[in-house]
Design a protein around this motif. Structure first.
Motif, mmCIF file in Angstrom:
data_model
loop_
_atom_site.group_PDB
_atom_site.id
_atom_site.type_symbol
_atom_site.label_atom_id
_atom_site.label_comp_id
_atom_site.label_asym_id
_atom_site.label_seq_id
_atom_site.Cartn_x
_atom_site.Cartn_y
_atom_site.Cartn_z
ATOM 1 N N SER A 94 36.710 21.183 66.122
ATOM 2 C CA SER A 94 36.514 20.016 66.979
ATOM 3 C C SER A 94 37.877 19.430 67.294
ATOM 4 N N CYS A 99 36.725 21.584 61.025
ATOM 5 C CA CYS A 99 35.822 20.551 60.518
ATOM 6 C C CYS A 99 34.710 21.203 59.709
ATOM 7 N N THR A 118 30.778 14.347 58.058
ATOM 8 C CA THR A 118 31.567 15.457 58.574
ATOM 9 C C THR A 118 33.027 15.116 58.350
ATOM 10 N N CYS A 120 37.213 16.516 58.839
ATOM 11 C CA CYS A 120 38.103 17.428 59.557
ATOM 12 C C CYS A 120 39.449 17.475 58.836
ATOM 13 N N TRP A 127 41.646 16.277 54.184
ATOM 14 C CA TRP A 127 40.408 16.151 54.930
ATOM 15 C C TRP A 127 40.111 14.682 55.156
ATOM 16 N N LYS A 130 35.210 12.350 59.952
ATOM 17 C CA LYS A 130 35.153 12.313 61.400
ATOM 18 C C LYS A 130 34.253 11.142 61.777
#
Length: 132
Positions: A94, A99, A118, A120, A127, A130
């Motif tokens: 994405s 992701c 989620t 990314c 990380w 999102k």
């Protein structure tokens, strides 16, 4: 690593679970959502959230989709034992970022909670949630 760099790195560490869980907790308090009383998040302290976040980082970096990593809050200083699993579910791209959907599960005092955010992977290798 110099103390300043460690402090900066610590301050910028991804808090996947902390952000998701604190948002849920804050929303529950603001909206007076009593149904969250006596759920695992109501027993979690910052160090518990960090343990879950650390497990999420490891799982996102090392586990295949559908493969779980167990976590617990041993050593976090909380008298309430909390444990669960972190399971990456689906990997995709994405906006040029890798992701993954992830399932976070927490158990405490006979109750279970599940979150499905989620995350990314950022250019620094961490990380980050999102925004949905």
């Amino acid at each position: 690593m110099p103390i300043r760099d460690r402090a900066l790195a610590h301050a910028s560490v991804l808090t996947i679970t902390a952000a998701a869980l604190v948002a849920v907790s804050a929303a529950a308090s603001a909206a007076n959502l009593g149904f969250l009383n006596d759920t695992p998040i109501s027993y979690m302290k910052q160090r518990d959230l960090q343990a879950l976040n650390n497990a999420a980082q490891v799982a996102l970096n090392t586990k295949k989709d559908g493969e779980s990593l167990d976590w617990d809050n041993k050593g976090a200083g909380n008298p309430v034992p909390i444990n669960g699993t972190v399971t990456p579910q689906e990997s995709f791209e994405s906006g040029g970022l890798k992701c993954r959907k992830i399932t976070l599960v927490a158990h405490a005092k006979g109750q279970t909670q599940t979150w499905m955010p989620t995350a990314c992977k950022q250019s620094d290798g961490k990380w980050k949630l999102k925004k949905q």
